[in-house]
Design a protein around this motif. Structure first.
Motif, PDB file in Angstrom:
ATOM      1  N   LYS A 103      -2.548 -28.983  26.331  1.00 31.49           N
ATOM      2  CA  LYS A 103      -2.392 -27.766  25.949  1.00 31.49           C
ATOM      3  C   LYS A 103      -3.677 -27.460  25.023  1.00 31.49           C
ATOM      4  O   LYS A 103      -4.267 -26.166  24.831  1.00 31.49           O
TER       5      LYS A 103
ATOM      6  N   CYS B 118      -3.970 -33.333  33.070  1.00 31.14           N
ATOM      7  CA  CYS B 118      -3.329 -32.131  33.012  1.00 31.14           C
ATOM      8  C   CYS B 118      -2.383 -31.744  34.163  1.00 31.14           C
ATOM      9  O   CYS B 118      -1.363 -30.896  33.935  1.00 31.14           O
TER      10      CYS B 118
ATOM     11  N   GLU C 290      -6.294 -26.764  27.750  1.00 36.26           N
ATOM     12  CA  GLU C 290      -6.253 -25.198  27.955  1.00 36.26           C
ATOM     13  C   GLU C 290      -6.840 -24.379  26.828  1.00 36.26           C
ATOM     14  O   GLU C 290      -7.507 -23.370  27.010  1.00 36.26           O
ATOM     15  N   LYS C 291      -6.847 -24.582  25.483  1.00 42.26           N
ATOM     16  CA  LYS C 291      -7.396 -23.562  24.536  1.00 42.26           C
ATOM     17  C   LYS C 291      -8.736 -23.946  24.722  1.00 42.26           C
ATOM     18  O   LYS C 291      -9.673 -22.815  24.392  1.00 42.26           O
TER      19      LYS C 291
ATOM     20  N   GLU D 293       2.677 -30.264  30.220  1.00 43.85           N
ATOM     21  CA  GLU D 293       3.079 -29.728  28.901  1.00 43.85           C
ATOM     22  C   GLU D 293       2.946 -30.696  27.848  1.00 43.85           C
ATOM     23  O   GLU D 293       3.357 -30.353  26.704  1.00 43.85           O
TER      24      GLU D 293
END
Length: 275
Positions: free
Chosen positions: A249, A239, A252-253, A244
């Motif tokens: 991502k 990460c 992150e969720k 990006e």
């Protein structure tokens, strides 16, 4: 209040350690104090993406379990990983987030001793509590050994959250069913599934629905197979190298699922953070 999170898979090769390292990094990036204990003593490896090699390790979890040192002596601050992150995150947020790692020994003799003699798994409980208190941790991640054994059961019992990682593979499906059943019997407060190494040709929504319905456990995220992960070969924190990327991502969720609802400041940090 501190939270203990165990990361488990029934079989090896699911990417458990990489997921653990990246989740811990995301939370530290948001300003949390995070600890990681590598309890996969038979096949340790989470120290690798953090760049912690033999020359930097004086004591390990093995030493603590055999009474050679305190748990603090086997703890390493690996927050230096942020120094090379993109857009100067570390310089702007120096001191706000920390990652502490307790590695297991990669020496053949010490691994053989564990297999031959075992250890008092109850010492892990004392070690975990001491780490949380002394380091003032917000989160303690336990990278467990695959399968079901005494250490795994202890980690599950102590956990506030159990993350179970599986691949879209029939053997993983069967093993995960065993893990979920054991966790339910041990009354784990919260359990989440992460599906890793999913081919782009698979319909993610269909897979999500099938797995969640089969196990009656929330699916926190589906992580795709990606060429960049293979090229990186655990030589860095994904990460930080690819902030990006869709894989990042999704991580992150997933991290959102681990944050206390009442910790609104942390949640806001996760929502707006950028590397």
């Amino acid at each position: 209040m501190s939270k203990i999170i165990s990361i488990h898979s029934f079989r090896g090769g699911t990417g458990k350690s990489n997921v653990t390292a990246n989740l811990a990094t995301i939370l530290a990036r948001a300003g949390c104090r995070v600890g990681i204990v590598d309890t996969d003593i038979q096949s340790p490896g989470i120290h690798v993406p953090f760049g912690l090699d033999d020359t930097k390790i004086n004591h390990t979890l093995n030493d603590y379990l055999w009474g050679r040192c305190s748990i603090d002596a086997a703890t390493y601050d690996v927050s230096y990983i942020f120094a090379s992150s993109k857009k100067g995150w570390f310089n702007r947020n120096r001191g706000k987030g920390k990652i502490f790692l307790i590695p297991s020994s990669i020496k053949t003799g010490e691994i053989s001793r564990i297999l031959r003699e075992g250890y008092d798994a109850r010492l892990l409980n004392d070690g975990f509590r001491n780490l949380i208190q002394h380091l003032k941790l917000d989160y303690l991640f336990i990278d467990t050994h695959p399968g079901i054994n005494e250490e795994t059961l202890l980690s599950v019992i102590l956990s506030d959250v159990l993350l179970v990682i599986l691949r879209p593979d029939k053997q993983d499906y069967q093993g995960t069913a065993v893990t979920v059943d054991v966790a339910r019997k041990l009354e784990v407060p919260k359990m989440l599934l992460i599906v890793n190494k999913v081919l782009s040709s698979l319909n993610q929504q269909t897979l999500f629905t099938q797995i969640q319905n089969s196990y009656k456990v929330p699916v926190a995220g589906i992580l795709p197979v990606c060429e960049e992960m293979f090229h990186l070969a655990s030589s860095d924190i994904f990460c930080l190298r690819y902030p990006e990327h869709p894989w990042t991502k999704t991580i992150e969720k997933i991290s959102w699922c681990l944050v206390e609802k009442k910790a609104s400041s942390t949640a806001n940090g996760l929502g707006s953070m950028r590397l």
